[in-house]
Design an enzyme around this catalytic site. Structure first.
Site, mmCIF file in Angstrom:
data_model
loop_
_atom_site.group_PDB
_atom_site.id
_atom_site.type_symbol
_atom_site.label_atom_id
_atom_site.label_comp_id
_atom_site.label_asym_id
_atom_site.label_seq_id
_atom_site.Cartn_x
_atom_site.Cartn_y
_atom_site.Cartn_z
ATOM 1 N N GLN A 73 -4.996 32.885 99.383
ATOM 2 C CA GLN A 73 -6.026 31.762 99.266
ATOM 3 C C GLN A 73 -6.140 31.193 100.629
ATOM 4 O O GLN A 73 -5.331 31.214 101.603
ATOM 5 C CB GLN A 73 -5.365 30.548 98.139
ATOM 6 C CG GLN A 73 -5.363 31.202 96.792
ATOM 7 C CD GLN A 73 -5.002 30.023 96.063
ATOM 8 O OE1 GLN A 73 -4.250 30.120 95.259
ATOM 9 N NE2 GLN A 73 -5.770 29.328 95.872
ATOM 10 N N HIS A 74 -7.266 30.331 100.626
ATOM 11 C CA HIS A 74 -7.717 29.301 101.715
ATOM 12 C C HIS A 74 -8.036 29.927 103.083
ATOM 13 O O HIS A 74 -8.578 29.069 103.796
ATOM 14 C CB HIS A 74 -6.480 28.632 102.099
ATOM 15 C CG HIS A 74 -6.032 27.624 100.792
ATOM 16 N ND1 HIS A 74 -6.624 26.959 99.981
ATOM 17 C CD2 HIS A 74 -4.461 27.662 100.428
ATOM 18 C CE1 HIS A 74 -5.708 26.580 99.095
ATOM 19 N NE2 HIS A 74 -4.193 26.935 99.252
ATOM 20 N N ASP A 228 -4.574 35.102 95.068
ATOM 21 C CA ASP A 228 -3.397 35.797 94.682
ATOM 22 C C ASP A 228 -2.798 35.053 93.491
ATOM 23 O O ASP A 228 -2.082 35.892 92.630
ATOM 24 C CB ASP A 228 -2.520 36.008 95.746
ATOM 25 C CG ASP A 228 -2.276 34.681 96.718
ATOM 26 O OD1 ASP A 228 -2.834 33.572 96.168
ATOM 27 O OD2 ASP A 228 -1.393 34.689 97.669
#
Length: 477
Positions: A73-74, A228
């Site tokens: 992520q991110h 994820d």
């Protein structure tokens, strides 16, 4: 009817893993993997080459009907108008945007304002803070940015053979970790993009849980993909009220919820999941890496590290390791370093240090669980996954520090399995994902060791009193 196969991809911080599964049962037919480069910034082409290598390792996609990608992520991927990468992607564990995060929180009116509009209070991990950092520190690169996306978005796009930024897609789960998409409203907050970046670049179209992003160049359907943690929840078939702890590079504690979260403290992130529900989550930056570092320092393997830890008494005779090896996200200490408390002539042994490392990591996760269940009532059992979950010391110590029964599912690539299950959902769209076999689990009964938690909390409080533990920095790393 011939058996249909689906593929799931887990493009994590450390590697790319692929599983090919039977679409009806979820049974794994074959697996492949390839490594990723180290670092907190990586050129997205490295992920694409690793995916191609992992697909070769798994035997290709010739017999696969659909594929889904789950990714870390991110991470911020920046593309120019021609679809070329502008600069290396800044990953979730890059803390250089900590000052930008603090500025953005203040500019919107404080933590509650952010929690109300996007369900989360941004810290350095969030994509929106990396956008601000880029605008402030690399204005020439920022000026070239025409589109932004997340790691899984980029790989989904490349699988489809597209280089047109108008074709970028994502899902609500991964989008909810950007800081500029609202799970409650189900849409982008263009005002927050302008606040962070000064303008609004192209952002991926958000697909529904069973929507198709397109097809690969070989004709396989491509699902929306997801983050994820969302994929792991789908791979585990986590239901509302289930508690999941994942001990990978980072540590996460999350639960599936029917409604979104809006925690003004910023501890609980109000993410969406991959099925249309929500995934309130607490994340620590330091999990398996703590055990890696301890094993490296003691010059032992992970099995011997676990044996050493179990040979020391609970609480390690007062030795406490605060595991802030790469800063920390929960608590929000992006510039902190690790610390050891309680050194005496009696605790300067390999066994005591190994025990303190395991307990320090797990106490941080236990704090995350307490914050999560305080905001979202959940069951008293924890499903434990991730690489560090296989440690004998972790399995022995976790039930005591969590104060809950721990369920250990059979070893599997649950992130990749979740991505594969989403791909199977695309083949046969329905109100819910296809039913796959539930993994077998070991049960480790819960107990309580409050004394260890209390010593950890005391050491943590002392650590916060040190100015260096939470100093700010406005410069690049």
């Amino acid at each position: 009817m011939a058996r249909q196969l689906v593929a799931g991809v887990d493009s994590s911080t450390q590697s790319c893993k692929v599983v090919v599964c039977d679409a009806a049962s979820g049974a794994v037919v074959r697996e492949g993997r390839a490594p990723h480069p180290d670092g907190t910034e990586v050129h997205p082409e490295a992920w694409w080459q690793a995916l191609r290598s992992a697909l070769d390792d798994v035997g290709g996609l010739d017999d696969v009907a659909a594929i889904g990608v789950a990714g870390q992520q991110h991470g911020l991927v920046c593309l120019d108008e021609h679809g070329e990468v502008v600069r290396d992607a800044l990953l979730w564990n890059d803390t250089r945007s900590a000052a930008a995060a603090a500025d953005l929180v203040a500019e919107l009116g404080g933590p509650k304002a952010w929690a109300d509009v996007v369900g989360s209070v941004p810290v350095a991990s969030f994509t929106v803070t990396k956008l601000r950092w880029l605008a402030e520190h690399e204005p020439e690169a920022a000026a070239r940015v025409a589109a932004i996306c997340l790691p899984h978005d980029y790989l989904t796009w490349r699988l489809r053979g597209s280089r047109d930024i108008a074709d970028l897609t994502t899902d609500r789960g991964d989008a909810s970790g950007t800081g500029y998409w609202s799970p409650a409203q189900g849409g982008y907050r263009q005002d927050l993009l302008r606040t962070a970046f000064g303008r609004t670049p192209v952002v991926p179209r958000v697909l529904g849980p069973s929507d198709t992003a397109g097809t690969t160049t070989d004709g396989a359907l491509v699902s929306a993909g997801t983050g994820d943690n969302m994929a792991a929840a789908l791979g585990l078939d986590a239901a509302p009220g289930d508690l999941v702890v994942s001990l990978g590079t980072s540590g996460t504690a999350y639960t599936v919820a029917p409604d979104g979260a809006a925690d003004a403290t910023g501890i609980v992130a109000g993410f969406a999941d991959a099925t249309g529900k929500f995934l309130p989550l607490v994340c620590t930056l330091n999990a398996a890496r703590v055990l890696d570092a301890a094993a490296r320092l003691l010059r032992v393997g992970h099995d011997e590290l676990a044996q050493l830890a179990l040979s020391a008494p609970p609480g390690a005779d007062g030795l406490v390791l605060l595991p802030y090896l790469e800063g920390e996200r929960t608590p929000n200490l992006p510039h902190a370093t690790g610390a050891v408390h309680g050194l005496t002539t009696g605790t300067t042994t390999a066994a005591h240090f190994a025990r303190a490392a395991v307990e320090g990591m797990l106490c941080g996760i236990a704090d995350a669980l307490d914050a999560l269940t305080g905001a979202h009532p959940a069951g008293e059992r924890v499903i434990l996954i991730g690489g560090a979950a296989r440690s004998a010391a972790v399995l022995d110590i976790a039930p005591a520090l969590f104060g809950r029964t721990v369920l250990l599912p059979e070893p599997a690539e649950y992130v990749a399995l979740g991505a594969a299950r989403q791909a199977a959902w695309v083949l046969h769209p329905a109100a819910a994902p296809p039913s796959w076999a539930t993994p077998r689990t070991e049960i480790h009964p819960g107990r309580s060791d409050a004394a260890v938690r209390e010593r950890y909390a005391s050491a943590h409080g002392h650590h916060l009193d040190r100015p260096a533990a939470h100093a700010s920095s406005t410069g690049a790393r």
